[in-house]
Design a protein around this motif. Structure first.
Motif, PDB file in Angstrom:
ATOM      1  N   ASN A  63     -36.444 -12.874  28.070  1.00  0.00           N
ATOM      2  CA  ASN A  63     -36.022 -12.362  29.374  1.00  0.00           C
ATOM      3  C   ASN A  63     -35.603 -13.522  30.267  1.00  0.00           C
ATOM      4  O   ASN A  63     -36.150 -14.626  30.148  1.00  0.00           O
ATOM      5  CB  ASN A  63     -37.166 -11.607  30.049  1.00  0.00           C
ATOM      6  CG  ASN A  63     -37.426 -10.253  29.404  1.00  0.00           C
ATOM      7  OD1 ASN A  63     -36.814  -9.910  28.391  1.00  0.00           O
ATOM      8  ND2 ASN A  63     -38.328  -9.495  29.988  1.00  0.00           N
TER       9      ASN A  63
ATOM     10  N   SER B 106     -37.635  -9.775  17.394  1.00  0.00           N
ATOM     11  CA  SER B 106     -37.028  -8.468  17.686  1.00  0.00           C
ATOM     12  C   SER B 106     -35.526  -8.583  17.868  1.00  0.00           C
ATOM     13  O   SER B 106     -34.849  -7.592  18.144  1.00  0.00           O
ATOM     14  CB  SER B 106     -37.626  -7.881  18.969  1.00  0.00           C
ATOM     15  OG  SER B 106     -39.016  -7.915  18.911  1.00  0.00           O
TER      16      SER B 106
ATOM     17  N   GLU C  52     -41.669  -6.519  27.800  1.00  0.00           N
ATOM     18  CA  GLU C  52     -40.938  -5.337  27.321  1.00  0.00           C
ATOM     19  C   GLU C  52     -40.794  -4.278  28.398  1.00  0.00           C
ATOM     20  O   GLU C  52     -40.193  -3.229  28.184  1.00  0.00           O
ATOM     21  CB  GLU C  52     -41.617  -4.753  26.071  1.00  0.00           C
ATOM     22  CG  GLU C  52     -42.951  -4.063  26.314  1.00  0.00           C
ATOM     23  CD  GLU C  52     -44.147  -4.997  26.251  1.00  0.00           C
ATOM     24  OE1 GLU C  52     -44.147  -6.042  26.953  1.00  0.00           O
ATOM     25  OE2 GLU C  52     -45.098  -4.669  25.526  1.00  0.00           O
TER      26      GLU C  52
ATOM     27  N   TYR D 104     -32.187 -10.064  33.212  1.00  0.00           N
ATOM     28  CA  TYR D 104     -31.939  -9.679  31.818  1.00  0.00           C
ATOM     29  C   TYR D 104     -33.285  -9.398  31.151  1.00  0.00           C
ATOM     30  O   TYR D 104     -34.211 -10.210  31.274  1.00  0.00           O
ATOM     31  CB  TYR D 104     -31.215 -10.812  31.071  1.00  0.00           C
ATOM     32  CG  TYR D 104     -31.204 -10.600  29.579  1.00  0.00           C
ATOM     33  CD1 TYR D 104     -30.211  -9.838  28.981  1.00  0.00           C
ATOM     34  CD2 TYR D 104     -32.205 -11.133  28.765  1.00  0.00           C
ATOM     35  CE1 TYR D 104     -30.207  -9.608  27.610  1.00  0.00           C
ATOM     36  CE2 TYR D 104     -32.217 -10.911  27.393  1.00  0.00           C
ATOM     37  CZ  TYR D 104     -31.217 -10.152  26.830  1.00  0.00           C
ATOM     38  OH  TYR D 104     -31.235  -9.913  25.469  1.00  0.00           O
TER      39      TYR D 104
ATOM     40  N   PHE E  50     -24.102 -11.777  26.083  1.00  0.00           N
ATOM     41  CA  PHE E  50     -24.778 -10.488  26.244  1.00  0.00           C
ATOM     42  C   PHE E  50     -23.996  -9.376  25.561  1.00  0.00           C
ATOM     43  O   PHE E  50     -22.772  -9.340  25.644  1.00  0.00           O
ATOM     44  CB  PHE E  50     -24.906 -10.124  27.725  1.00  0.00           C
ATOM     45  CG  PHE E  50     -25.843 -11.009  28.480  1.00  0.00           C
ATOM     46  CD1 PHE E  50     -27.011 -11.469  27.897  1.00  0.00           C
ATOM     47  CD2 PHE E  50     -25.567 -11.367  29.784  1.00  0.00           C
ATOM     48  CE1 PHE E  50     -27.894 -12.279  28.593  1.00  0.00           C
ATOM     49  CE2 PHE E  50     -26.428 -12.182  30.495  1.00  0.00           C
ATOM     50  CZ  PHE E  50     -27.599 -12.637  29.899  1.00  0.00           C
TER      51      PHE E  50
ATOM     52  N   TYR F 200     -40.024 -12.166  21.281  1.00  0.00           N
ATOM     53  CA  TYR F 200     -38.612 -11.784  21.483  1.00  0.00           C
ATOM     54  C   TYR F 200     -37.748 -12.023  20.245  1.00  0.00           C
ATOM     55  O   TYR F 200     -36.997 -11.158  19.831  1.00  0.00           O
ATOM     56  CB  TYR F 200     -37.989 -12.585  22.640  1.00  0.00           C
ATOM     57  CG  TYR F 200     -38.570 -12.235  23.976  1.00  0.00           C
ATOM     58  CD1 TYR F 200     -38.083 -11.165  24.711  1.00  0.00           C
ATOM     59  CD2 TYR F 200     -39.623 -12.971  24.503  1.00  0.00           C
ATOM     60  CE1 TYR F 200     -38.624 -10.838  25.939  1.00  0.00           C
ATOM     61  CE2 TYR F 200     -40.173 -12.651  25.725  1.00  0.00           C
ATOM     62  CZ  TYR F 200     -39.668 -11.580  26.443  1.00  0.00           C
ATOM     63  OH  TYR F 200     -40.216 -11.252  27.641  1.00  0.00           O
TER      64      TYR F 200
ATOM     65  N   ASN G 270     -25.820  -0.291  29.532  1.00  0.00           N
ATOM     66  CA  ASN G 270     -27.001  -1.185  29.503  1.00  0.00           C
ATOM     67  C   ASN G 270     -27.079  -2.057  30.762  1.00  0.00           C
ATOM     68  O   ASN G 270     -27.761  -3.068  30.786  1.00  0.00           O
ATOM     69  CB  ASN G 270     -27.035  -2.053  28.243  1.00  0.00           C
ATOM     70  CG  ASN G 270     -25.880  -3.032  28.158  1.00  0.00           C
ATOM     71  OD1 ASN G 270     -24.777  -2.745  28.644  1.00  0.00           O
ATOM     72  ND2 ASN G 270     -26.119  -4.188  27.558  1.00  0.00           N
TER      73      ASN G 270
ATOM     74  N   CYS H   7     -31.842 -12.424  12.458  1.00  0.00           N
ATOM     75  CA  CYS H   7     -30.592 -12.440  13.215  1.00  0.00           C
ATOM     76  C   CYS H   7     -29.326 -12.551  12.388  1.00  0.00           C
ATOM     77  O   CYS H   7     -28.543 -11.612  12.344  1.00  0.00           O
ATOM     78  CB  CYS H   7     -30.579 -13.563  14.257  1.00  0.00           C
ATOM     79  SG  CYS H   7     -31.922 -13.402  15.420  1.00  0.00           S
TER      80      CYS H   7
ATOM     81  N   CYS I 177     -34.569  -7.813  27.337  1.00  0.00           N
ATOM     82  CA  CYS I 177     -34.432  -7.151  26.023  1.00  0.00           C
ATOM     83  C   CYS I 177     -33.141  -6.339  25.909  1.00  0.00           C
ATOM     84  O   CYS I 177     -33.158  -5.132  25.619  1.00  0.00           O
ATOM     85  CB  CYS I 177     -35.644  -6.275  25.750  1.00  0.00           C
ATOM     86  SG  CYS I 177     -37.204  -7.180  25.703  1.00  0.00           S
ATOM     87  N   GLY I 178     -32.013  -6.969  26.171  1.00  0.00           N
ATOM     88  CA  GLY I 178     -30.707  -6.324  25.955  1.00  0.00           C
ATOM     89  C   GLY I 178     -30.193  -5.516  27.131  1.00  0.00           C
ATOM     90  O   GLY I 178     -29.112  -4.940  27.051  1.00  0.00           O
TER      91      GLY I 178
ATOM     92  N   TYR J   6     -33.929 -10.400  20.256  1.00  0.00           N
ATOM     93  CA  TYR J   6     -33.507 -10.574  21.642  1.00  0.00           C
ATOM     94  C   TYR J   6     -33.643 -12.026  22.081  1.00  0.00           C
ATOM     95  O   TYR J   6     -34.495 -12.760  21.584  1.00  0.00           O
ATOM     96  CB  TYR J   6     -34.389  -9.736  22.577  1.00  0.00           C
ATOM     97  CG  TYR J   6     -34.271  -8.253  22.384  1.00  0.00           C
ATOM     98  CD1 TYR J   6     -33.069  -7.597  22.608  1.00  0.00           C
ATOM     99  CD2 TYR J   6     -35.376  -7.503  21.992  1.00  0.00           C
ATOM    100  CE1 TYR J   6     -32.969  -6.229  22.435  1.00  0.00           C
ATOM    101  CE2 TYR J   6     -35.276  -6.131  21.820  1.00  0.00           C
ATOM    102  CZ  TYR J   6     -34.079  -5.499  22.044  1.00  0.00           C
ATOM    103  OH  TYR J   6     -33.973  -4.156  21.873  1.00  0.00           O
TER     104      TYR J   6
END
Ligand SMILES: [Zn+2]
Ligand SMILES: [Zn+2]
Length: 380
Positions: free
Chosen positions: A255, A250, A216, A281, A324, A247, A361, A14, A283-284, A252
Motif C-alpha cells: 500500500n 498476493s 487489506e 493505493y 497501476f 503483499y 478500481n 508474478c 491492493c490494486g 500486489y
C-alpha cells in the motif's frame, strides 16, 4: 572466463517464468553461486500539475513495538519496494519487544524508560545510503472501540508525546508541528465511524489525514469524510510482518500514499499532505478526490485511433504507461476490461460517440467511481 550455467525455472511469483543464472566462484572452481536479485522495483506513476509523485508509506512498525523486523530491514524492504519515503511509526503504548531490543542494542538499562526515538534513528542511519527518506513518527495507540489509533508524523521527540488523555497526547504531538493521521478507522470495531475523541480532535483541527486503506482494509466512507474535513487521504501498509508475506505473495505492491509534492524532501511532503495532494493505493484499488483520480488516469494513458471504417466507426488503442492496473467499464462493453500496467487494449468506437469510461478500481466515495471521457482526436 567465468563459466555460466543458466537454468530456466518456473517462478512461483508474478512473472511466470524467470531465468536463474549461476556463476562459478572466483575463489573456488567447485563452487557455483546463484546470482541474487538485489534490484529495486520502480513504480511508475505520472506527475500531476507539475508535482512529483512521491511514493510513501506513512505507517510502518519495527520490532521496537510489535513488528517482526528491524528498522534496518524495513529500510531495505521499503527501498526495494520502490518507496521514496517511509514513516517509522512504532506504537507508544504497545511495545512487547521493546525492552528486549533496546537491551540487546545496549541502549536500555534496567528500569530505563524506552527511548521512543530509537527505531526512527536506526532507520534514518540505514536509509541515508539508500537515498530513502525517513519520516519520523509514532503511533498513539488506544482502545480501538472507544478511541482509536493516530499516527503522529514529522515528530521531533517521540518521548514527549504520551499522556493518559489521548487528546492531550495528540495536542502534544501537534505542538511539535506534527501531521496527525487517523488510522484504520474500523479496525476491531463494529463500524468505521469516528470515535468520540476522534470527532473532538477533528473539531479542534488536530486531524490532518485519514487512512482509507490500511493493510487489506478499505474504508470508502472516509474518502469523502477526509475531503470534506480538509484531510489528506492515505493508503498505508501498517506492516508488522514482512511486505513479502503480506503483499508480494498476493501479487500486489505494498500500500502507498502517493504524495504529489514539489520535491522529495520532508518539508515538501508535509506541505503536500497539508494541502491534501494525495492519492491512496491499496491492493490494486485507488482512492482520492474525483479531480485528482481523473488527472492521474489521463496522465497514465495514451489514446490512439488505430482503425476507422467507411462509416466513421473504428478501434482505438488505450495504452497504460503506469505501474497501476485500471479496470474500465465503457460504452463498448458491459463488463470491466482490465488494462494492466504497461499494456494496451483495443476498444471499438462509433462515429461521434463519447468515449466515456467508468474507472471501476478508482473510488472518490462509497460506490463512486470516476467517469472519464477519453479525448479522441480526428486523426489516426
Ligand atoms: Zn494501529
Ligand atoms: Zn500501526
Amino acid at each position: 572466463m567465468k563459466k555460466t550455467i543458466t537454468f530456466i525455472a518456473a517462478a512461483l511469483i508474478c512473472t511466470g517464468i524467470s531465468a536463474q543464472t549461476k556463476e562459478q566462484a572466483k575463489e573456488n572452481p567447485d563452487l557455483f553461486r546463484a546470482i541474487r536479485d538485489l534490484s529495486r522495483t520502480e513504480i511508475i506513476i505520472p506527475d500531476i500539475d507539475g508535482y512529483k509523485a512521491v511514493k510513501t508509506d506513512l505507517h510502518v512498525h519495527t520490532f521496537f513495538s510489535d513488528g517482526d523486523c528491524s528498522p534496518e530491514y524495513r529500510v531495505k524492504e521499503g527501498w526495494r519496494d520502490g518507496l521514496d519515503a517511509m514513516a517509522i511509526t512504532d506504537h507508544i503504548e504497545y511495545r512487547p519487544s521493546d525492552s528486549k531490543m533496546q537491551t540487546y542494542l545496549g541502549v536500555k538499562k534496567k528500569n530505563d524508560k524506552p527511548d521512543l526515538n530509537t527505531s526512527v534513528k536506526l532507520a534514518e542511519n540505514a536509509a541515508a545510503s539508500y537515498g530513502l527518506l525517513i519520516i519520523p513518527g509514532i503511533e498513539i495507540t488506544r482502545n480501538p472501540r472507544e478511541v482509536g489509533h493516530f499516527n503522529a508524523l514529522f515528530t521531533t521527540d517521540n518521548n514527549k508525546i504520551h499522556d493518559d488523555d489521548p487528546l492531550i497526547a495528540i495536542r502534544n504531538a501537534k505542538a511539535q508541528e506534527s501531521v496527525i493521521q487517523f488510522n484504520h478507522p474500523g479496525w476491531a470495531r463494529n463500524d468505521a465511524n469516528f470515535t468520540e475523541p476522534a470527532k473532538q480532535a477533528l473539531a479542534e483541527g488536530l486531524i490532518d489525514g485519514i487512512e482509507t486503506f490500511n493493510g487489506e482494509e478499505f474504508y470508502p466512507q472516509h474518502i469523502e469524510d477526509a475531503l470534506n474535513n480538509h484531510c489528506y487521504i492515505a493508503g498505508n501498509s501498517d506492516i508488522h510482518a514482512t511486505i513479502h508475506d503480506f503483499y508480494l505473495r498476493s501479487g500486489y505492491f505494498r500500500n502507498m500514499t502517493i504524495v504529489f509534492a514539489e520535491e522529495c524532501t520532508l518539508p515538501a511532503i508535509k506541505e503536500a499532505l497539508l494541502a491534501q495532494r494525495t492519492i491512496a493505493y491499496g491492493c490494486g484499488t485507488l482512492s482520492g478526490s474525483r479531480e485528482m483520480l481523473g488527472k492521474l488516469f489521463l496522465a497514465s494513458i495514451d489514446i490512439k485511433k488505430i482503425y476507422v471504417n467507411e462509416n466513421g466507426d473504428g478501434n482505438i488503442l488505450i495504452t497504460n504507461k503506469s505501474s497501476f492496473p485500471y479496470l474500465l467499464n465503457g460504452p463498448s462493453t458491459s463488463v470491466n476490461i482490465l488494462l494492466p500496467p504497461f499494456s494496451s487494449i483495443k476498444v471499438g468506437f462509433k462515429k461521434n460517440q463519447e468515449l466515456k469510461y467508468t474507472i471501476s478500481n478508482m473510488f472518490y466515495g462509497v460506490n463512486k467511481n470516476p467517469e472519464i471521457s477519453l479525448p479522441l482526436t480526428d486523426s489516426l
